[in-house]
Design a protein around this motif. Structure first.
Motif, PDB file in Angstrom:
ATOM      1  N   LEU A 183       0.792  -1.221   0.000  1.00  0.00           N
ATOM      2  CA  LEU A 183       0.000   0.000   0.000  1.00  0.00           C
ATOM      3  C   LEU A 183       0.836   1.288   0.000  1.00  0.00           C
ATOM      4  CD1 LEU A 183      -3.053   0.262   0.008  1.00  0.00           C
ATOM      5  CD2 LEU A 183      -2.971   0.662   2.462  1.00  0.00           C
ATOM      6  N   GLU A 184       1.674   1.443   1.029  1.00  0.00           N
ATOM      7  CA  GLU A 184       2.348   2.730   1.191  1.00  0.00           C
ATOM      8  C   GLU A 184       3.347   3.022   0.075  1.00  0.00           C
ATOM      9  OE1 GLU A 184       4.058   2.361   5.054  1.00  0.00           O
ATOM     10  OE2 GLU A 184       2.125   2.400   6.072  1.00  0.00           O
ATOM     11  N   HIS A 185       4.156   2.027  -0.278  1.00  0.00           N
ATOM     12  CA  HIS A 185       5.146   2.211  -1.350  1.00  0.00           C
ATOM     13  C   HIS A 185       4.459   2.578  -2.679  1.00  0.00           C
ATOM     14  CE1 HIS A 185       8.801   1.332  -3.743  1.00  0.00           C
ATOM     15  NE2 HIS A 185       8.031   0.618  -4.521  1.00  0.00           N
ATOM     16  N   PRO A 186       3.492   1.771  -3.143  1.00  0.00           N
ATOM     17  CA  PRO A 186       2.860   2.127  -4.425  1.00  0.00           C
ATOM     18  C   PRO A 186       2.193   3.506  -4.409  1.00  0.00           C
ATOM     19  CG  PRO A 186       2.342  -0.145  -3.848  1.00  0.00           C
ATOM     20  CD  PRO A 186       3.046   0.444  -2.667  1.00  0.00           C
ATOM     21  N   ILE A 187       1.454   3.832  -3.349  1.00  0.00           N
ATOM     22  CA  ILE A 187       0.743   5.112  -3.325  1.00  0.00           C
ATOM     23  C   ILE A 187       1.719   6.288  -3.291  1.00  0.00           C
ATOM     24  CG2 ILE A 187      -0.765   6.591  -1.925  1.00  0.00           C
ATOM     25  CD1 ILE A 187      -2.333   4.078  -1.155  1.00  0.00           C
ATOM     26  N   MET A 188       2.724   6.193  -2.422  1.00  0.00           N
ATOM     27  CA  MET A 188       3.677   7.298  -2.308  1.00  0.00           C
ATOM     28  C   MET A 188       4.484   7.463  -3.596  1.00  0.00           C
ATOM     29  SD  MET A 188       4.276   9.533  -0.083  1.00  0.00           S
ATOM     30  CE  MET A 188       4.491   9.314   1.660  1.00  0.00           C
ATOM     31  N   MET A 189       4.856   6.352  -4.236  1.00  0.00           N
ATOM     32  CA  MET A 189       5.638   6.435  -5.472  1.00  0.00           C
ATOM     33  C   MET A 189       4.805   7.053  -6.597  1.00  0.00           C
ATOM     34  SD  MET A 189       8.550   5.558  -4.597  1.00  0.00           S
ATOM     35  CE  MET A 189       9.533   4.560  -3.498  1.00  0.00           C
ATOM     36  N   ILE A 190       3.535   6.691  -6.659  1.00  0.00           N
ATOM     37  CA  ILE A 190       2.686   7.270  -7.709  1.00  0.00           C
ATOM     38  C   ILE A 190       2.565   8.778  -7.485  1.00  0.00           C
ATOM     39  CG2 ILE A 190       0.301   7.373  -8.600  1.00  0.00           C
ATOM     40  CD1 ILE A 190       0.243   4.286  -8.282  1.00  0.00           C
ATOM     41  N   LEU A 191       2.424   9.192  -6.219  1.00  0.00           N
ATOM     42  CA  LEU A 191       2.360  10.618  -5.907  1.00  0.00           C
ATOM     43  C   LEU A 191       3.666  11.309  -6.356  1.00  0.00           C
ATOM     44  CD1 LEU A 191       0.771  12.867  -4.517  1.00  0.00           C
ATOM     45  CD2 LEU A 191       1.852  12.219  -2.359  1.00  0.00           C
ATOM     46  N   ALA A 192       4.794  10.682  -6.063  1.00  0.00           N
ATOM     47  CA  ALA A 192       6.091  11.255  -6.449  1.00  0.00           C
ATOM     48  C   ALA A 192       6.195  11.371  -7.975  1.00  0.00           C
ATOM     49  CB  ALA A 192       7.231  10.384  -5.904  1.00  0.00           C
ATOM     50  N   ILE A 193       5.703  10.337  -8.679  1.00  0.00           N
ATOM     51  CA  ILE A 193       5.780  10.331 -10.147  1.00  0.00           C
ATOM     52  C   ILE A 193       4.909  11.451 -10.721  1.00  0.00           C
ATOM     53  CG2 ILE A 193       5.248   8.972 -12.222  1.00  0.00           C
ATOM     54  CD1 ILE A 193       5.899   6.460 -10.363  1.00  0.00           C
ATOM     55  N   VAL A 194       3.748  11.671 -10.101  1.00  0.00           N
ATOM     56  CA  VAL A 194       2.878  12.769 -10.546  1.00  0.00           C
ATOM     57  C   VAL A 194       3.622  14.102 -10.377  1.00  0.00           C
ATOM     58  CG1 VAL A 194       0.764  14.056  -9.997  1.00  0.00           C
ATOM     59  CG2 VAL A 194       0.687  11.564 -10.161  1.00  0.00           C
ATOM     60  N   LEU A 195       4.295  14.281  -9.242  1.00  0.00           N
ATOM     61  CA  LEU A 195       5.035  15.533  -9.008  1.00  0.00           C
ATOM     62  C   LEU A 195       6.118  15.741 -10.058  1.00  0.00           C
ATOM     63  CD1 LEU A 195       5.407  15.609  -5.103  1.00  0.00           C
ATOM     64  CD2 LEU A 195       3.860  16.943  -6.542  1.00  0.00           C
ATOM     65  N   ILE A 196       6.842  14.665 -10.392  1.00  0.00           N
ATOM     66  CA  ILE A 196       7.896  14.768 -11.406  1.00  0.00           C
ATOM     67  C   ILE A 196       7.294  15.183 -12.750  1.00  0.00           C
ATOM     68  CG2 ILE A 196       9.595  13.436 -12.763  1.00  0.00           C
ATOM     69  CD1 ILE A 196      10.739  12.913 -10.207  1.00  0.00           C
ATOM     70  N   THR A 197       6.179  14.545 -13.098  1.00  0.00           N
ATOM     71  CA  THR A 197       5.540  14.835 -14.388  1.00  0.00           C
ATOM     72  C   THR A 197       5.034  16.278 -14.433  1.00  0.00           C
ATOM     73  OG1 THR A 197       4.895  12.512 -14.463  1.00  0.00           O
ATOM     74  CG2 THR A 197       3.827  13.960 -16.044  1.00  0.00           C
ATOM     75  N   VAL A 198       4.463  16.744 -13.317  1.00  0.00           N
ATOM     76  CA  VAL A 198       3.986  18.124 -13.253  1.00  0.00           C
ATOM     77  C   VAL A 198       5.168  19.104 -13.332  1.00  0.00           C
ATOM     78  CG1 VAL A 198       2.895  19.845 -11.747  1.00  0.00           C
ATOM     79  CG2 VAL A 198       1.874  17.581 -11.982  1.00  0.00           C
ATOM     80  N   GLY A 199       6.233  18.808 -12.592  1.00  0.00           N
ATOM     81  CA  GLY A 199       7.420  19.676 -12.595  1.00  0.00           C
ATOM     82  C   GLY A 199       8.001  19.797 -13.993  1.00  0.00           C
ATOM     83  N   TYR A 200       8.086  18.649 -14.672  1.00  0.00           N
ATOM     84  CA  TYR A 200       8.629  18.666 -16.033  1.00  0.00           C
ATOM     85  C   TYR A 200       7.733  19.486 -16.963  1.00  0.00           C
ATOM     86  CZ  TYR A 200      10.058  17.260 -20.661  1.00  0.00           C
ATOM     87  OH  TYR A 200      10.454  17.295 -21.967  1.00  0.00           O
ATOM     88  N   ALA A 201       6.422  19.262 -16.867  1.00  0.00           N
ATOM     89  CA  ALA A 201       5.477  19.976 -17.745  1.00  0.00           C
ATOM     90  C   ALA A 201       5.555  21.490 -17.511  1.00  0.00           C
ATOM     91  CB  ALA A 201       4.067  19.462 -17.516  1.00  0.00           C
ATOM     92  N   LYS A 202       5.677  21.890 -16.248  1.00  0.00           N
ATOM     93  CA  LYS A 202       5.789  23.320 -15.935  1.00  0.00           C
ATOM     94  C   LYS A 202       7.090  23.895 -16.503  1.00  0.00           C
ATOM     95  CE  LYS A 202       3.096  23.650 -11.627  1.00  0.00           C
ATOM     96  NZ  LYS A 202       2.113  24.640 -12.068  1.00  0.00           N
ATOM     97  N   ALA A 203       8.171  23.124 -16.416  1.00  0.00           N
ATOM     98  CA  ALA A 203       9.459  23.595 -16.933  1.00  0.00           C
ATOM     99  C   ALA A 203       9.383  23.760 -18.451  1.00  0.00           C
ATOM    100  CB  ALA A 203      10.568  22.612 -16.556  1.00  0.00           C
ATOM    101  N   LYS A 204       8.728  22.789 -19.086  1.00  0.00           N
ATOM    102  CA  LYS A 204       8.617  22.824 -20.546  1.00  0.00           C
ATOM    103  C   LYS A 204       7.925  24.111 -21.007  1.00  0.00           C
ATOM    104  CE  LYS A 204       7.184  19.699 -24.247  1.00  0.00           C
ATOM    105  NZ  LYS A 204       6.431  18.473 -24.525  1.00  0.00           N
TER     106      LYS A 204
END
Ligand code: HEM
Ligand code: HEM
Length: 144
Positions: free
Chosen positions: A88-109
């Protein structure tokens, strides 16, 4: 199949953490050298995002086929902190982290050429990295 995906996920985790740390460092140094954020800087961020997305794909497959993933969701699992971490905790937290990375990249672009692009990558990637480090199953990583 299970062993292959698990080993790949385990090895890519090293690559991923290294790539994110290096990206944050390169962009921080570049920013303080007063260089404008340009296409090569975006590439540095892109490498981090691609590594993260491949890890997501492997993680999702692992979650379905592993005896420690979705198959292990039960009341008893919730009472066992290590089982709960994997299921539970690993998958949920990792997905949240991946969303942040994707958002950060999109904002930078969208902000190439400005300092906003530096902030987007360094802030979002750093928070994502901290979330990832907080929920890695350190007890078992690379121990067979
Ligand atoms: C379960 C698997 C995956 C999911 C759910 C996923 C999801 C996403 C999402 C939501 C975006 C953002 C779209 C946008 O706002 O522009 C994205 C972009 C991207 N993904 Fe994935 N992804 C996955 C796997 C992969 C894999 C395996 C790769 C590479 C081998 C990859 C490479 C990329 C790239 C290069 C971009 C951004 C391109 C750009 O905007 O410059 N993804 N993905
Ligand atoms: C993107 C960041 C991620 C990182 C850095 C990461 C890292 C790791 C590491 C180091 C392990 C331990 C591997 C070993 O036993 O040596 C692991 C296991 C696992 N991961 Fe991830 N992971 C990520 C994302 C995900 C996602 C998104 C999912 C599922 C949706 C997932 C599901 C799992 C599962 C189920 C295990 C346990 C496998 C088993 O022992 O049977 N991971 N992960």
């Amino acid at each position: 199949m299970y062993e292959f995906i698990k080993t790949s996920h385990s090895h890519l985790a090293w690559v991923l953490l290294a790539v994110l740390i290096v990206a944050i460092l390169i962009l921080t140094i570049s920013r303080f050298s007063k260089k404008p954020f340009s296409a090569p800087h975006l590439k540095v961020a892109l490498v981090g995002m691609i590594a993260t997305h491949i890890q997501l794909l492997l993680g999702l497959i692992l979650y379905v086929i592993s005896p420690n993933g979705i198959k292990n969701l039960s009341g008893a699992t919730m009472k066992d902190s290590f089982a709960r971490l994997l299921a539970l905790e690993h998958p949920i937290m990792m997905i949240l982290a991946i969303v942040l990375i994707t958002v950060g990249y999109a904002k930078a672009k969208k902000a190439v050429g400005t300092d906003k692009a530096y902030s987007a990558v360094t802030i979002y990637y750093t928070i994502a990295l901290i979330l990832m480090l907080s929920r890695i199953p350190w007890q078992v990583w690379m121990k067979g």
